[in-house]
Design a protein around this motif. Structure first.
Motif, PDB file in Angstrom:
ATOM      1  N   ILE A   1     -15.385   3.331  -0.590  1.00 17.96           N
ATOM      2  CA  ILE A   1     -14.843   4.549  -1.188  1.00 17.96           C
ATOM      3  C   ILE A   1     -13.319   4.556  -1.105  1.00 17.96           C
ATOM      4  O   ILE A   1     -12.637   4.992  -2.042  1.00 17.96           O
ATOM      5  CB  ILE A   1     -15.442   5.787  -0.493  1.00 17.96           C
ATOM      6  N   ALA A   2     -12.776   4.048   0.014  1.00 15.32           N
ATOM      7  CA  ALA A   2     -11.320   3.996   0.142  1.00 15.32           C
ATOM      8  C   ALA A   2     -10.709   3.058  -0.896  1.00 15.32           C
ATOM      9  O   ALA A   2      -9.657   3.363  -1.483  1.00 15.32           O
ATOM     10  CB  ALA A   2     -10.944   3.537   1.557  1.00 15.32           C
ATOM     11  N   TYR A   3     -11.350   1.916  -1.144  1.00 15.21           N
ATOM     12  CA  TYR A   3     -10.888   1.025  -2.217  1.00 15.21           C
ATOM     13  C   TYR A   3     -10.918   1.739  -3.561  1.00 15.21           C
ATOM     14  O   TYR A   3     -10.021   1.585  -4.390  1.00 15.21           O
ATOM     15  CB  TYR A   3     -11.780  -0.218  -2.274  1.00 15.21           C
ATOM     16  N   LEU A   4     -11.977   2.527  -3.788  1.00 14.92           N
ATOM     17  CA  LEU A   4     -12.112   3.243  -5.049  1.00 14.92           C
ATOM     18  C   LEU A   4     -11.016   4.294  -5.218  1.00 14.92           C
ATOM     19  O   LEU A   4     -10.487   4.482  -6.318  1.00 14.92           O
ATOM     20  CB  LEU A   4     -13.496   3.897  -5.112  1.00 14.92           C
ATOM     21  N   LEU A   5     -10.668   4.995  -4.136  1.00 13.55           N
ATOM     22  CA  LEU A   5      -9.711   6.093  -4.213  1.00 13.55           C
ATOM     23  C   LEU A   5      -8.269   5.650  -4.027  1.00 13.55           C
ATOM     24  O   LEU A   5      -7.358   6.479  -4.167  1.00 13.55           O
ATOM     25  CB  LEU A   5     -10.052   7.157  -3.161  1.00 13.55           C
ATOM     26  N   GLU A   6      -8.032   4.400  -3.707  1.00  9.22           N
ATOM     27  CA  GLU A   6      -6.665   3.927  -3.518  1.00  9.22           C
ATOM     28  C   GLU A   6      -5.862   4.013  -4.812  1.00  9.22           C
ATOM     29  O   GLU A   6      -4.659   4.323  -4.791  1.00  9.22           O
ATOM     30  CB  GLU A   6      -6.689   2.481  -3.005  1.00  9.22           C
ATOM     31  N   TRP A   7      -6.507   3.765  -5.945  1.00 14.11           N
ATOM     32  CA  TRP A   7      -5.795   3.797  -7.228  1.00 14.11           C
ATOM     33  C   TRP A   7      -5.205   5.171  -7.531  1.00 14.11           C
ATOM     34  O   TRP A   7      -4.010   5.281  -7.823  1.00 14.11           O
ATOM     35  CB  TRP A   7      -6.733   3.347  -8.341  1.00 14.11           C
ATOM     36  N   PRO A   8      -5.976   6.300  -7.453  1.00 17.23           N
ATOM     37  CA  PRO A   8      -5.342   7.598  -7.695  1.00 17.23           C
ATOM     38  C   PRO A   8      -4.317   7.974  -6.626  1.00 17.23           C
ATOM     39  O   PRO A   8      -3.342   8.670  -6.931  1.00 17.23           O
ATOM     40  CB  PRO A   8      -6.524   8.584  -7.710  1.00 17.23           C
ATOM     41  N   VAL A   9      -4.508   7.522  -5.390  1.00 21.05           N
ATOM     42  CA  VAL A   9      -3.513   7.799  -4.347  1.00 21.05           C
ATOM     43  C   VAL A   9      -2.181   7.146  -4.690  1.00 21.05           C
ATOM     44  O   VAL A   9      -1.108   7.764  -4.574  1.00 21.05           O
ATOM     45  CB  VAL A   9      -4.031   7.314  -2.973  1.00 21.05           C
ATOM     46  N   VAL A  10      -2.228   5.898  -5.148  1.00 15.16           N
ATOM     47  CA  VAL A  10      -0.994   5.202  -5.534  1.00 15.16           C
ATOM     48  C   VAL A  10      -0.335   5.898  -6.717  1.00 15.16           C
ATOM     49  O   VAL A  10       0.901   6.028  -6.771  1.00 15.16           O
ATOM     50  CB  VAL A  10      -1.310   3.727  -5.860  1.00 15.16           C
ATOM     51  N   ARG A  11      -1.131   6.388  -7.661  1.00 13.32           N
ATOM     52  CA  ARG A  11      -0.545   7.081  -8.811  1.00 13.32           C
ATOM     53  C   ARG A  11       0.153   8.361  -8.387  1.00 13.32           C
ATOM     54  O   ARG A  11       1.228   8.695  -8.900  1.00 13.32           O
ATOM     55  CB  ARG A  11      -1.645   7.406  -9.842  1.00 13.32           C
ATOM     56  N   LEU A  12      -0.425   9.106  -7.459  1.00 10.91           N
ATOM     57  CA  LEU A  12       0.235  10.314  -6.965  1.00 10.91           C
ATOM     58  C   LEU A  12       1.506   9.985  -6.190  1.00 10.91           C
ATOM     59  O   LEU A  12       2.496  10.726  -6.263  1.00 10.91           O
ATOM     60  CB  LEU A  12      -0.725  11.113  -6.080  1.00 10.91           C
ATOM     61  N   MET A  13       1.491   8.887  -5.446  1.00  8.04           N
ATOM     62  CA  MET A  13       2.689   8.486  -4.722  1.00  8.04           C
ATOM     63  C   MET A  13       3.816   8.129  -5.683  1.00  8.04           C
ATOM     64  O   MET A  13       4.989   8.392  -5.398  1.00  8.04           O
ATOM     65  CB  MET A  13       2.357   7.300  -3.803  1.00  8.04           C
ATOM     66  N   ARG A  14       3.483   7.536  -6.827  1.00  3.65           N
ATOM     67  CA  ARG A  14       4.510   7.214  -7.818  1.00  3.65           C
ATOM     68  C   ARG A  14       5.107   8.470  -8.441  1.00  3.65           C
ATOM     69  O   ARG A  14       6.230   8.437  -8.951  1.00  3.65           O
ATOM     70  CB  ARG A  14       3.925   6.319  -8.903  1.00  3.65           C
ATOM     71  N   LEU A  15       4.354   9.576  -8.396  1.00  2.00           N
ATOM     72  CA  LEU A  15       4.867  10.842  -8.910  1.00  2.00           C
ATOM     73  C   LEU A  15       5.717  11.595  -7.889  1.00  2.00           C
ATOM     74  O   LEU A  15       6.224  12.678  -8.207  1.00  2.00           O
ATOM     75  CB  LEU A  15       3.702  11.735  -9.360  1.00  2.00           C
ATOM     76  N   GLY A  16       5.844  11.043  -6.682  1.00  2.00           N
ATOM     77  CA  GLY A  16       6.699  11.652  -5.677  1.00  2.00           C
ATOM     78  C   GLY A  16       5.981  12.203  -4.468  1.00  2.00           C
ATOM     79  O   GLY A  16       6.639  12.701  -3.539  1.00  2.00           O
ATOM     80  N   CYS A  17       4.670  12.154  -4.424  1.00  2.00           N
ATOM     81  CA  CYS A  17       3.921  12.657  -3.272  1.00  2.00           C
ATOM     82  C   CYS A  17       3.967  11.643  -2.126  1.00  2.00           C
ATOM     83  O   CYS A  17       4.035  10.434  -2.355  1.00  2.00           O
ATOM     84  CB  CYS A  17       2.469  12.932  -3.649  1.00  2.00           C
ATOM     85  N   SER A  18       3.938  12.148  -0.903  1.00  2.00           N
ATOM     86  CA  SER A  18       3.812  11.265   0.248  1.00  2.00           C
ATOM     87  C   SER A  18       2.382  10.747   0.328  1.00  2.00           C
ATOM     88  O   SER A  18       1.461  11.323  -0.261  1.00  2.00           O
ATOM     89  CB  SER A  18       4.164  12.010   1.534  1.00  2.00           C
ATOM     90  N   ARG A  19       2.193   9.667   1.080  1.00  2.00           N
ATOM     91  CA  ARG A  19       0.833   9.118   1.191  1.00  2.00           C
ATOM     92  C   ARG A  19      -0.103  10.106   1.869  1.00  2.00           C
ATOM     93  O   ARG A  19      -1.277  10.225   1.484  1.00  2.00           O
ATOM     94  CB  ARG A  19       0.875   7.796   1.953  1.00  2.00           C
ATOM     95  N   SER A  20       0.390  10.842   2.869  1.00  2.00           N
ATOM     96  CA  SER A  20      -0.475  11.812   3.552  1.00  2.00           C
ATOM     97  C   SER A  20      -0.934  12.897   2.595  1.00  2.00           C
ATOM     98  O   SER A  20      -2.121  13.263   2.560  1.00  2.00           O
ATOM     99  CB  SER A  20       0.273  12.428   4.739  1.00  2.00           C
ATOM    100  N   LEU A  21       0.002  13.438   1.790  1.00  2.00           N
ATOM    101  CA  LEU A  21      -0.359  14.485   0.839  1.00  2.00           C
ATOM    102  C   LEU A  21      -1.286  13.947  -0.243  1.00  2.00           C
ATOM    103  O   LEU A  21      -2.275  14.597  -0.603  1.00  2.00           O
ATOM    104  CB  LEU A  21       0.910  15.067   0.212  1.00  2.00           C
ATOM    105  N   ALA A  22      -0.983  12.755  -0.765  1.00  2.00           N
ATOM    106  CA  ALA A  22      -1.826  12.166  -1.802  1.00  2.00           C
ATOM    107  C   ALA A  22      -3.232  11.893  -1.274  1.00  2.00           C
ATOM    108  O   ALA A  22      -4.235  12.166  -1.964  1.00  2.00           O
ATOM    109  CB  ALA A  22      -1.189  10.886  -2.326  1.00  2.00           C
TER     110      ALA A  22
END
Length: 353
Positions: free
Chosen positions: A45-66
């Motif tokens: 599941i973490a592998y699956l959700l890593e892609w949207p987390v990275v996209r949110l980080m590119r928008l300026g979110c921290s990894r914890s928030l994403a």
């Protein structure tokens, strides 16, 4: 000959490190796979959700928030699935189980009439043997369902623990990814050039495979459900999701799931035009899936020969059950990557194909 092979294959310390790491991982999962099941599920599941987390980080979110936002969204979708879809599938499954004896009786009557209609082609003893085999298999399946239901009632507490434990593991894997990778790398030997080479290739392929497999299941389930619902077949949701889950087993799953689709269609309509239209639509969807969707989602996996994929499903599925089947293609790709990267005649690792 064996000594010369050993000298050629294990002259490089990096090769020895890779071999020991693969052997240790294999033994760990083989002997303690049941204990590690929640961790494996969380890792997938973490592998699956890593892609949207990275996209949110590119928008300026921290990894914890994403990681927090994506984890909350994922839990919400799972609750929606649990409340909205699973009860309907459960009811359809119960109704199908109730009608199974009637379907068997109709099939039995049809088989008994075959020797009368085609005396030169069908033998009576063969029909009687087939009927007894079908009845025995149905009885055995019913016993397995009852035992599975009882065991599931006993393991309700364990399921609840996993329902809490897995989301927590997923959140911390997403939030502290770099810290976890750094911690794991501290325990690896210094001679890890081959490990880095193989990991760099496999990491991207595993991410693409898991994301592609989930999308594959969702798309196939949705399209088949829509087709079955429009055709008016009973148990449309149950059969649609079943066809979607069948893609977990390449080649074999499509053949196995076709049996209940044909049986339900025949029981509902018999040999009629509606049944012919159903099978035509089903075959068209299967053809689009095999020739359009699968190459689009799994272009890397298509480099493997079908024999290699089937052998991987048989071997790894026999070793690790569901997880072995799910990861059969990535594991086959891992074997291929290790073979390509392994030093030959004591030289540097071979170039990738």
């Amino acid at each position: 000959m064996l000594v010369e092979w050993y000298k050629r294959s294990f002259a490089d310390p990096d090769a020895v490190t890779l071999f020991l790491l693969l052997l240790g991982g294999f033994l760990l999962i083989y002997f303690y796979g049941d204990l590690l099941a929640p961790g494996l599920a969380a890792l997938v599941i973490a592998y699956l959700l890593e892609w949207p987390v990275v996209r949110l980080m590119r928008l300026g979110c921290s990894r914890s928030l994403a990681a927090s936002l994506i984890s909350i969204l994922f839990i919400g979708l799972m609750l929606l699935l649990l409340v909205g879809i699973l009860p309907t599938m459960f009811r359809q499954g119960i109704n199908l189980a109730k009608e199974a004896p009637i379907m068997l009786a109709n099939a039995t009557e049809y088989l008994k009439r075959l020797p009368e209609s085609y005396p030169d082609l069908v033998d009576v003893t063969l029909v009687e043997s087939l009927i007894s085999t079908l009845q025995a298999r149905l009885l055995k399946t019913g016993e397995l369902l009852v035992s599975a239901s009882l065991s599931s009632l006993v393991n309700v507490a364990m399921v609840l623990v996993y329902a809490i434990l897995v989301p927590l593991l997923v959140f911390f894997m997403l939030k502290d990814k770099q810290l976890l990778l750094a911690t794991v790398s501290r325990f690896l030997p210094l001679n890890r050039a081959l490990i880095t080479l193989v990991w760099g290739e496999m990491n991207e392929q595993i991410v693409n495979y898991i994301r592609g497999k989930v999308i594959h299941i969702l798309v196939v389930s949705l399209v088949n459900y829509v087709v079955f619902a429009l055709m008016g077949i009973n148990y449309a949701l149950l059969l649609g999701v079943g066809v979607g889950l069948s893609v977990l087993i390449p080649y074999v799953g499509a053949v196995v799931i076709t049996v209940p689709v044909v049986v339900v269609g025949l029981f509902q309509w018999g040999w009629s035009a509606d049944f012919a239209y159903l099978m035509l639509a089903y075959l068209v969807v299967q053809g689009l899936d095999a020739n359009l969707l699968v190459p689009l989602l799994f272009s890397e996996a298509m480099n493997l020969h079908p024999i290699a994929i089937i052998l991987a499903v048989l071997i790894f599925g026999g070793l690790w059950g569901f997880w072995g089947v799910f990861f059969a293609i990535p594991l086959a790709t891992l074997v291929k990557a290790v073979v390509n990267a392994w030093p030959r005649h004591g030289n540097l690792p071979a170039q990738q194909d």
